[in-house]
Design a protein around this motif. Structure first.
Motif, PDB file in Angstrom:
ATOM      1  N   GLY A  53      67.698   1.742-103.989  1.00 37.75           N
ATOM      2  CA  GLY A  53      66.249   1.784-104.004  1.00 37.75           C
ATOM      3  C   GLY A  53      65.730   2.793-103.003  1.00 37.75           C
ATOM      4  N   GLY A  54      64.436   3.024-103.044  1.00 35.32           N
ATOM      5  CA  GLY A  54      63.773   3.903-102.101  1.00 35.32           C
ATOM      6  C   GLY A  54      62.284   3.673-102.223  1.00 35.32           C
ATOM      7  N   PHE A  55      61.493   4.378-101.402  1.00 32.69           N
ATOM      8  CA  PHE A  55      60.054   4.184-101.482  1.00 32.69           C
ATOM      9  C   PHE A  55      59.325   5.469-101.099  1.00 32.69           C
ATOM     10  CE2 PHE A  55      62.010   2.449 -97.752  1.00 32.69           C
ATOM     11  CZ  PHE A  55      61.216   2.723 -96.659  1.00 32.69           C
ATOM     12  N   PHE A  61      58.048  13.238-100.419  1.00 32.79           N
ATOM     13  CA  PHE A  61      59.223  12.628 -99.808  1.00 32.79           C
ATOM     14  C   PHE A  61      59.360  11.141-100.130  1.00 32.79           C
ATOM     15  CE2 PHE A  61      59.050  16.408 -97.185  1.00 32.79           C
ATOM     16  CZ  PHE A  61      60.388  16.662 -96.888  1.00 32.79           C
ATOM     17  N   VAL A  62      60.629  10.751-100.338  1.00 30.52           N
ATOM     18  CA  VAL A  62      61.023   9.351-100.512  1.00 30.52           C
ATOM     19  C   VAL A  62      61.873   8.968 -99.308  1.00 30.52           C
ATOM     20  CG1 VAL A  62      62.518   7.806-101.853  1.00 30.52           C
ATOM     21  CG2 VAL A  62      60.937   9.355-103.023  1.00 30.52           C
ATOM     22  N   LEU A  63      61.697   7.739 -98.815  1.00 32.79           N
ATOM     23  CA  LEU A  63      62.507   7.237 -97.711  1.00 32.79           C
ATOM     24  C   LEU A  63      63.518   6.235 -98.266  1.00 32.79           C
ATOM     25  CD1 LEU A  63      62.822   7.452 -94.637  1.00 32.79           C
ATOM     26  CD2 LEU A  63      61.238   5.529 -94.409  1.00 32.79           C
ATOM     27  N   THR A  64      64.752   6.298 -97.767  1.00 36.54           N
ATOM     28  CA  THR A  64      65.820   5.414 -98.252  1.00 36.54           C
ATOM     29  C   THR A  64      66.884   5.274 -97.168  1.00 36.54           C
ATOM     30  OG1 THR A  64      67.344   5.014-100.106  1.00 36.54           O
ATOM     31  CG2 THR A  64      67.128   7.290 -99.344  1.00 36.54           C
ATOM     32  N   ALA A  65      68.039   4.707 -97.511  1.00 38.28           N
ATOM     33  CA  ALA A  65      69.149   4.533 -96.567  1.00 38.28           C
ATOM     34  C   ALA A  65      70.097   5.724 -96.649  1.00 38.28           C
ATOM     35  CB  ALA A  65      69.907   3.243 -96.872  1.00 38.28           C
ATOM     36  N   ALA A  66      70.666   6.107 -95.507  1.00 38.36           N
ATOM     37  CA  ALA A  66      71.563   7.260 -95.466  1.00 38.36           C
ATOM     38  C   ALA A  66      72.832   7.041 -96.281  1.00 38.36           C
ATOM     39  CB  ALA A  66      71.912   7.597 -94.016  1.00 38.36           C
ATOM     40  N   HIS A  67      73.270   5.799 -96.422  1.00 38.05           N
ATOM     41  CA  HIS A  67      74.518   5.567 -97.159  1.00 38.05           C
ATOM     42  C   HIS A  67      74.331   5.677 -98.672  1.00 38.05           C
ATOM     43  CE1 HIS A  67      73.103   1.249 -97.295  1.00 38.05           C
ATOM     44  NE2 HIS A  67      73.638   1.329 -98.504  1.00 38.05           N
ATOM     45  N   VAL A 145      61.116  -8.159 -99.784  1.00 35.75           N
ATOM     46  CA  VAL A 145      62.013  -7.058-100.120  1.00 35.75           C
ATOM     47  C   VAL A 145      62.138  -7.024-101.648  1.00 35.75           C
ATOM     48  CG1 VAL A 145      64.070  -8.519 -99.889  1.00 35.75           C
ATOM     49  CG2 VAL A 145      64.295  -6.034 -99.728  1.00 35.75           C
ATOM     50  N   ALA A 146      62.226  -5.820-102.195  1.00 38.33           N
ATOM     51  CA  ALA A 146      62.276  -5.651-103.646  1.00 38.33           C
ATOM     52  C   ALA A 146      63.392  -4.699-104.044  1.00 38.33           C
ATOM     53  CB  ALA A 146      60.929  -5.141-104.172  1.00 38.33           C
ATOM     54  N   GLY A 147      63.864  -4.843-105.291  1.00 39.44           N
ATOM     55  CA  GLY A 147      64.889  -3.933-105.782  1.00 39.44           C
ATOM     56  C   GLY A 147      65.335  -4.269-107.188  1.00 39.44           C
ATOM     57  N   SER A 207      70.050  -1.410-101.595  1.00 42.32           N
ATOM     58  CA  SER A 207      70.066  -0.523-100.436  1.00 42.32           C
ATOM     59  C   SER A 207      68.960   0.510-100.529  1.00 42.32           C
ATOM     60  CB  SER A 207      71.405   0.206-100.346  1.00 42.32           C
ATOM     61  OG  SER A 207      72.433  -0.654 -99.976  1.00 42.32           O
ATOM     62  N   GLY A 208      68.355   0.798 -99.387  1.00 41.86           N
ATOM     63  CA  GLY A 208      67.335   1.845 -99.342  1.00 41.86           C
ATOM     64  C   GLY A 208      65.934   1.362 -99.628  1.00 41.86           C
TER      65      GLY A 208
END
Length: 258
Positions: A53-55, A61-67, A145-147, A207-208
């Motif tokens: 996931g991301g937002f 730009f989208v923000l997410t997790a580095a992994h 939290v959503a996904g 994730s993310g």
């Protein structure tokens, strides 16, 4: 027979050693109503399969997790991953990992910006979420939290429609103590929420995605314990956003990785 026994033992040994499991699927959640959470983004791979996931935090730009570095493109503007058409913007991305991130979320710094190939037009289906710069979270504060993904542990099945669940913030000292019982020292600048003394939380595939408190994004889904989403067990771990706001603002200003 000896080969089968060796394989059985090896699998169980690896499962035991794998303390950290990237976050994935919402557990005990519910469908997100249309029109809500227009900032949610699906990160996908070359096979057009959802991986993270991301937002959306700006028009570029989208923000997410580095992994979540196996993603090749993003899909915006839809809660239903079977309805990816002209109204659901699909874009390639440039990945901007936080410079200090190294290989695994267990070392912290699990945050990444994705620069979209084209600037998006904001509307009812595609919109931004504000980032929290100084929000002080309280113990047991209700957040969400959503996904996308399945709702069961260790399965590749995914739900098609975006799911959301309410979860409580967990005291950091309590969180550290619970993880230390399994010989795990948590990294700095993380938030603990859900998974502990509750049946709700995330699992592999979310994730993310954002941890949302008071209408603002305060954290990013990072990892849980041994891919075990049969909560309650240990608290779920999120990257704390406010620590990285200066880096985020600089990257957005320069419109390139810094």
């Amino acid at each position: 027979m000896m080969h089968s026994l060796f394989t059985f033992l090896l699998v169980h040994l690896l499962a035991w050693l794998c303390q950290y499991a990237h976050g994935s699927k919402i557990i005990h959640g519910k469908k997100v109503p249309d029109g809500m959470m227009p900032y949610m983004v699906s990160l996908q791979n070359n096979n057009n399969a959802h991986v993270c996931g991301g937002f959306l935090i700006s028009e570029e730009f989208v923000l997410t997790a580095a992994h979540c570095d196996n993603a090749t493109h993003v899909v915006l503007g839809t809660h239903n991953l079977k309805k990816v058409d002209n109204n659901a913007r699909k874009q390639s991305v440039m990945k901007c990992k936080y410079p200090s991130y190294h290989e695994s979320p267990k070392f912290g710094f699990d945050i990444m910006l994705l620069k979209l190939s084209q600037k998006v037009s904001l509307n009812k289906k595609v919109n931004l979420i504000r980032l929290s710069e100084n929000q002080n979270l309280k113990d047991n504060q209700k957040c969400r939290v959503a996904g996308w993904g399945s709702t069961k542990t260790k399965t590749k099945d995914q739900v098609v429609e975006l799911q959301v669940v309410d979860i409580p913030i967990i005291n950091r000292k309590v969180c550290d103590k619970e993880w230390q019982k399994s010989n795990v020292k948590l990294p700095e600048n993380v938030i603990c929420a859900g998974g502990y003394k509750t049946k709700s939380g995330f699992c592999q595939g979310d994730s993310g995605g954002p941890l949302v408190c008071g209408g603002m994004a305060v954290g990013i889904v990072s990892f849980n314990f041994r891919k075990d989403c049969k909560y309650p067990n240990l608290p779920n771990i999120y990257t704390e956003i406010k620590t990285y706001v200066p880096w985020i603002k600089e990257t957005l200003k320069k419109k390139q990785c810094v």
